[in-house]
Design an enzyme around this catalytic site. Structure first.
Site, PDB file in Angstrom:
ATOM      1  N   LYS A 158     -25.450  -6.292  11.921  1.00 58.87           N
ATOM      2  CA  LYS A 158     -26.638  -5.126  11.405  1.00 58.87           C
ATOM      3  C   LYS A 158     -25.108  -3.420  11.448  1.00 58.87           C
ATOM      4  CE  LYS A 158     -30.284  -3.306   9.943  1.00 58.87           C
ATOM      5  NZ  LYS A 158     -31.970  -3.171  10.469  1.00 58.87           N
ATOM      6  N   SER A 212     -34.591  -4.572   6.074  1.00 62.31           N
ATOM      7  CA  SER A 212     -34.049  -3.568   6.296  1.00 62.31           C
ATOM      8  C   SER A 212     -32.730  -4.827   6.628  1.00 62.31           C
ATOM      9  CB  SER A 212     -34.022  -2.323   6.777  1.00 62.31           C
ATOM     10  OG  SER A 212     -33.667  -3.025   8.186  1.00 62.31           O
ATOM     11  N   SER A 217     -37.853  -6.111   9.661  1.00 60.40           N
ATOM     12  CA  SER A 217     -36.530  -5.770   9.049  1.00 60.40           C
ATOM     13  C   SER A 217     -35.892  -7.073   9.709  1.00 60.40           C
ATOM     14  CB  SER A 217     -36.375  -4.943   9.608  1.00 60.40           C
ATOM     15  OG  SER A 217     -36.371  -3.755   8.641  1.00 60.40           O
TER      16      SER A 217
END
Length: 425
Positions: A30, A105, A129
Site C-alpha cells: 500500500k 482505503s 481498511s
C-alpha cells in the site's frame, strides 16, 4: 490489467536475494508504507514526488523473507475513504466487476490480489481498511491486534487505531504473511513481544469442533438482506463442522461509528499538520506571509475528503469542544472495549458480515459522506477495542463477493485464522 483497473500508483519491482518463506512470492505494498528509493504518495497530490530515504519495518521483513515487491498500490488519500475513490491518482476498479468500487482505503492492495497482479499484499486498517476491500474483492484480509505489527515507516493517519495487515487469496497464505511481519520492533514502542516466533499459518487447519461463535445482533441488523442470507449460510456451514453459535449483544457498538470518526479525525488533524509545504510535500511558495504559504500548499495538496476530516478533527480538539466531543468519544471507546471483553468471557470468537452492503457502483457513494461513514459500522468497533479480526469470503450474492468477519480477543490471531479456514473449507 492493472492499468485498466488502476491498481498501482507506482509499478516497479524491488527484488530480494534473501532465501526465506516468501521466496518466489510477489507482494503489492500500500502506498502509505515507506519503501526506500521508491515513491510513496499516500494517494495524495501533496506527496506526488516524495521518495522515502528508508524502508518501513514491514518492508524490511518482506525483503528478508525473500519476497519480490511489485509496486505501490493505490489507496484513498491518506487512508481517508472506504472506496479508493478519494485517491489523487483516480479510482481503482473492482476486478470482480470493474463498474464497482474495490472498497477502501486499501482498495489497490485487495484488487492486486483479486486480479492476480500480486500473490500477496499489505494494506493498513484504521477502521476497516483491510477487511472492507477484502470483502468487496473476494479475498482474505487480516487486521492484527494493535501492537502485533510494527507501524514504523507507516505514514500515520490515526496512530491509536491503525495496523498494517495482509491480503491473500487464502487464509493460510494471509497467515504466512502475518507470520513474516508480526513481532516486536525497537523502532515502534507500541509493539509487543507476541508474534516474535508465531506460527499462525499452522493454525489454518479448519478444526472448529467445539468452537463457540457469538453473533452480535447489532452487527447483523440493518445489513442488506442478500448479505445476511449469505452470512447465515456460512454460519450454518460452520455449525455442520462442529461449531456452536449463540446470539450476543454489544450495546455500545451503536455509538462506535461516531466515537471512531471523532477520534480518527482528531488524530488526523494532528498528524497532517506536518504537511506544510516546507520540509516536504507540495510547496506553497513564499512571498512574505507564511500563513498564506501554508494555506496554498494545503489547498493544492489535499483533496476534499482530507480537508473535511482535518477541519472536523481540528474542531473536535478546539478549546471549547474538546470535552464535548473528543473526551466523550474516548469514553465511548472504553465502553466498546468493555463490551467485547464481556462477550469473550462467553464465546471464543464473534462473527458478523464484514460489510453490511454489496460493493457499490463507482461514483455512487461520493455524494453522501455520512452514508459512506455508516458502512464502516461492522468494522470500526474492532479498531476502537484494538482487537484482531479477519474477513474471509463467505460466498456470493448476485455474483458479488460477501465477506464474513471473525473477531478474536487480543492476540487471538490463531483462533480467528482457524475459524476462517473452516469457512473457506
Amino acid at each position: 490489467m492493472s492499468a485498466d483497473l488502476n491498481i498501482f500508483v507506482t509499478e516497479e519491482t524491488l527484488d530480494s536475494d534473501a532465501d526465506g518463506p516468501l521466496s518466489g512470492k510477489t507482494v503489492a505494498v500500500k502506498d502509505n508504507i515507506s519503501t526506500e528509493g521508491l515513491r510513496t504518495t499516500c494517494g495524495s497530490a501533496m506527496l506526488d514526488d516524495y521518495v522515502p530515504p528508508y524502508d518501513a519495518t514491514v518492508v524490511e521483513r518482506l525483503k528478508n523473507a525473500g519476497a519480490t515487491i511489485v509496486g505501490k498500490a493505490n489507496m484513498d488519500e491518506f487512508g481517508m475513504g472506504s472506496t479508493t475513490e478519494t485517491s489523487a491518482f483516480g479510482a481503482t476498479k473492482n476486478p470482480v466487476d470493474p463498474e464497482r468500487v474495490p472498497g477502501g482505503s486499501s482498495g489497490g492492495s485487495a484488487a492486486a490480489v483479486a486480479a492476480g497482479e500480486a500473490d500477496l499484499a499489505l494494506g493498513t486498517d484504521t477502521g476497516g481498511s483491510v477487511r472492507n476491500p477484502a470483502a468487496f474483492c473476494g479475498v482474505v484480509g487480516i487486521k492484527p491486534t494493535y501492537g502485533l505489527v510494527s507501524r514504523y515507516g507507516l505514514v500515520a493517519y490515526a496512530n491509536s487505531l491503525e495496523q498494517i495487515g495482509p491480503f491473500a487469496p487464502t487464509v493460510e497464505e494471509a497467515a504466512e504473511l502475518l507470520d513474516v511481519i508480526a513481532g516486536p520492533d525497537a523502532n515502534d514502542a507500541t509493539t509487543h513481544d507476541e508474534g516474535a516466533d508465531s506460527d499462525y499459518a499452522s493454525a489454518a487447519d479448519g478444526d472448529v469442533d467445539g468452537l463457540t461463535i457469538g453473533v452480535p445482533t447489532e452487527l447483523v441488523e440493518g445489513a442488506d438482506d442478500r448479505v445476511v442470507e449469505t452470512f447465515e449460510a456460512a454460519l450454518s456451514d460452520l455449525e455442520a463442522q462442529g461449531a456452536e453459535t449463540t446470539e450476543v449483544s454489544l450495546e455500545s457498538v451503536g455509538h462506535a461509528v461516531q466515537a471512531y470518526y471523532v477520534i480518527a479525525m482528531s488524530e488526523a488533524s494532528s498528524n497532517l499538520a506536518r504537511f506544510d509545504g516546507v520540509r516536504y510535500g507540495k510547496s506553497g511558495g513564499y512571498d512574505g506571509n507564511w500563513n498564506e504559504s501554508f494555506a496554498r500548499a494545503r489547498e493544492e495538496g489535499f483533496g476534499a475528503e482530507v480537508k473535511r476530516r482535518v477541519l472536523l478533527g481540528t474542531y473536535a480538539l478546539s478549546a471549547g469542544y474538546h470535552d464535548k466531543y473528543y473526551k466523550k468519544a474516548q469514553d465511548a471507546r472504553a465502553w466498546v472495549a468493555q463490551d467485547f471483553d464481556a462477550a469473550f468471557e462467553e464465546v471464543d470468537v464473534l462473527a458478523s458480515p464484514t460489510m453490511p452492503v454489496l460493493p457499490p457502483k463507482l461514483g455512487e457513494s461520493l455524494d453522501d459522506p455520512l452514508q459512506l461513514y455508516l458502512t464502516d459500522a461492522n468494522t470500526v468497533p474492532v479498531n476502537l477495542a484494538n482487537l484482531p479480526a479477519i474477513s474471509v469470503p463467505a460466498g456470493e450474492a448476485e455474483g458479488l463477493p460477501v465477506g464474513l468477519q471473525l473477531i478474536g480477543p487480543k492476540f487471538g490471531e490463531e483462533t480467528i485464522v482457524r475459524a476462517a479456514s473452516a469457512v473457506e473449507n
